[in-house]
Design an enzyme around this catalytic site. Sequence first.
Site, PDB file in Angstrom:
ATOM      1  N   SER A  31       0.840  -1.219   0.000  1.00  0.00           N
ATOM      2  CA  SER A  31       0.000   0.000   0.000  1.00  0.00           C
ATOM      3  C   SER A  31       0.864   1.254   0.000  1.00  0.00           C
ATOM      4  O   SER A  31       0.504   2.266  -0.595  1.00  0.00           O
ATOM      5  CB  SER A  31      -0.954  -0.006   1.192  1.00  0.00           C
ATOM      6  OG  SER A  31      -0.279   0.245   2.410  1.00  0.00           O
ATOM      7  N   ASN A  32       2.029   1.212   0.649  1.00  0.00           N
ATOM      8  CA  ASN A  32       2.931   2.382   0.611  1.00  0.00           C
ATOM      9  C   ASN A  32       3.473   2.580  -0.808  1.00  0.00           C
ATOM     10  O   ASN A  32       3.622   3.714  -1.265  1.00  0.00           O
ATOM     11  CB  ASN A  32       4.072   2.200   1.608  1.00  0.00           C
ATOM     12  CG  ASN A  32       3.653   2.558   3.022  1.00  0.00           C
ATOM     13  OD1 ASN A  32       3.459   3.722   3.332  1.00  0.00           O
ATOM     14  ND2 ASN A  32       3.471   1.566   3.860  1.00  0.00           N
ATOM     15  N   GLU A  38      22.825   0.494   9.723  1.00  0.00           N
ATOM     16  CA  GLU A  38      23.046  -0.946   9.908  1.00  0.00           C
ATOM     17  C   GLU A  38      22.205  -1.515  11.047  1.00  0.00           C
ATOM     18  O   GLU A  38      22.101  -2.725  11.203  1.00  0.00           O
ATOM     19  CB  GLU A  38      24.532  -1.240  10.146  1.00  0.00           C
ATOM     20  CG  GLU A  38      25.143  -0.564  11.352  1.00  0.00           C
ATOM     21  CD  GLU A  38      25.261   0.964  11.181  1.00  0.00           C
ATOM     22  OE1 GLU A  38      25.344   1.428  10.024  1.00  0.00           O
ATOM     23  OE2 GLU A  38      25.232   1.671  12.220  1.00  0.00           O
ATOM     24  N   GLU A  81       0.923   7.001   7.243  1.00  0.00           N
ATOM     25  CA  GLU A  81       2.184   6.525   6.656  1.00  0.00           C
ATOM     26  C   GLU A  81       2.276   6.923   5.191  1.00  0.00           C
ATOM     27  O   GLU A  81       3.322   7.389   4.710  1.00  0.00           O
ATOM     28  CB  GLU A  81       2.270   5.008   6.758  1.00  0.00           C
ATOM     29  CG  GLU A  81       2.512   4.481   8.151  1.00  0.00           C
ATOM     30  CD  GLU A  81       2.527   2.975   8.149  1.00  0.00           C
ATOM     31  OE1 GLU A  81       3.301   2.392   7.381  1.00  0.00           O
ATOM     32  OE2 GLU A  81       1.763   2.368   8.927  1.00  0.00           O
ATOM     33  N   ILE A 131      16.054  -7.429   6.976  1.00  0.00           N
ATOM     34  CA  ILE A 131      17.069  -6.479   7.438  1.00  0.00           C
ATOM     35  C   ILE A 131      18.152  -6.417   6.359  1.00  0.00           C
ATOM     36  O   ILE A 131      18.660  -7.454   5.946  1.00  0.00           O
ATOM     37  CB  ILE A 131      17.716  -6.967   8.766  1.00  0.00           C
ATOM     38  CG1 ILE A 131      16.617  -7.219   9.812  1.00  0.00           C
ATOM     39  CG2 ILE A 131      18.734  -5.952   9.277  1.00  0.00           C
ATOM     40  CD1 ILE A 131      15.819  -6.016  10.207  1.00  0.00           C
ATOM     41  N   HIS A 160       8.276   3.347   8.990  1.00  0.00           N
ATOM     42  CA  HIS A 160       8.037   2.469  10.138  1.00  0.00           C
ATOM     43  C   HIS A 160       6.814   2.990  10.899  1.00  0.00           C
ATOM     44  O   HIS A 160       6.715   4.214  11.138  1.00  0.00           O
ATOM     45  CB  HIS A 160       9.268   2.441  11.047  1.00  0.00           C
ATOM     46  CG  HIS A 160       9.121   1.528  12.220  1.00  0.00           C
ATOM     47  ND1 HIS A 160       9.278   0.164  12.127  1.00  0.00           N
ATOM     48  CD2 HIS A 160       8.801   1.793  13.512  1.00  0.00           C
ATOM     49  CE1 HIS A 160       9.065  -0.375  13.323  1.00  0.00           C
ATOM     50  NE2 HIS A 160       8.779   0.591  14.182  1.00  0.00           N
TER      51      HIS A 160
HETATM   52  C1  GRF Z   1       3.148  -0.804   6.989  1.00  0.00           C
HETATM   53  O1  GRF Z   1       2.556  -0.493   8.232  1.00  0.00           O
HETATM   54  C2  GRF Z   1       4.609  -0.440   7.031  1.00  0.00           C
HETATM   55  O2  GRF Z   1       4.889   0.670   7.855  1.00  0.00           O
HETATM   56  C3  GRF Z   1       5.215  -1.671   7.607  1.00  0.00           C
HETATM   57  O3  GRF Z   1       4.560  -2.707   6.892  1.00  0.00           O
HETATM   58  C4  GRF Z   1       3.171  -2.326   6.774  1.00  0.00           C
HETATM   59  C5  GRF Z   1       2.637  -2.768   5.441  1.00  0.00           C
HETATM   60  O4  GRF Z   1       3.077  -1.892   4.473  1.00  0.00           O
HETATM   61  N1  GRF Z   1       6.652  -1.689   7.427  1.00  0.00           N
HETATM   62  P1  GRF Z   1       2.523  -1.994   2.957  1.00  0.00           P
HETATM   63  O5  GRF Z   1       1.016  -1.890   3.010  1.00  0.00           O
HETATM   64  O6  GRF Z   1       2.972  -3.340   2.412  1.00  0.00           O
HETATM   65  O7  GRF Z   1       3.162  -0.825   2.260  1.00  0.00           O
END
Ligand code: GRF
Length: 207
Positions: free
Chosen positions: A13-14, A142, A174, A92, A109
């Site tokens: 979604s981001n 890191e 976000e 990571i 985040h």
């Molecule tokens: C979001 O809350 C993001 O901050 C976290 O994973 C969740 C899902 O993100 N890292 P997305 O919908 O896949 O962009």
Amino acid sequence: MLELGVLISGRGSNLMAILDAIDAGTLDARVRLVISNKKKAAGLAKAAERGIPTLAISHREHPTREAFDAALVAALREVGVDWVVLAGFMRIVTPVFLQAFPNRVVNIHPSLLPAFPGVDAQAQAVAYGVKVTGCTVHLVNEGVDTGPIIAQSTVPVEEGDDRDALADRLIVEEHRLLVEALGLVAAGRLEVVEHGARARVAIRPLP
Ligand code: GRF
């Protein structure tokens, strides 16, 4: 023009928020490649529907984290990516990755770091009982969610919120914050300032 690579692991979604802002002309960027470590990530199909090149590179196909990162770097470099966004990417990254994109890897985040780093920050916030939480966009270093902060935004925790209710409220903010932060990057307004042990991000004023 910001040449972006976006790494995802899930619904993306981001990523969609970034693509929507680009299509609306509010973000001066181009997404050159979307990579997921999960072949079935819904975000891959959504990106492909919008004509964005996608790749699935499974971390299981590589003997070490470093080898996985080297494969990511090669794919991103091949298409001219110069900034990388971790958007719901659940791996990571190692110094191999960070050395390829020094101070050019951005993460979103769902908490006000340094509070609630790591997995399921939304559940951590509900469990702790905070009244205000939020989201953070930061440069990746890191550590885990420890890089210099670019932007933050607060989101209230309402009475009776469970983890999902809070996550649904957070994700909207976000999307807004990530696009805002990438706008600062695109405008060349970020400056990484070494402050003793900890680097900080200074935002240059508008000219
Ligand atoms: C979001 O809350 C993001 O901050 C976290 O994973 C969740 C899902 O993100 N890292 P997305 O919908 O896949 O962009």
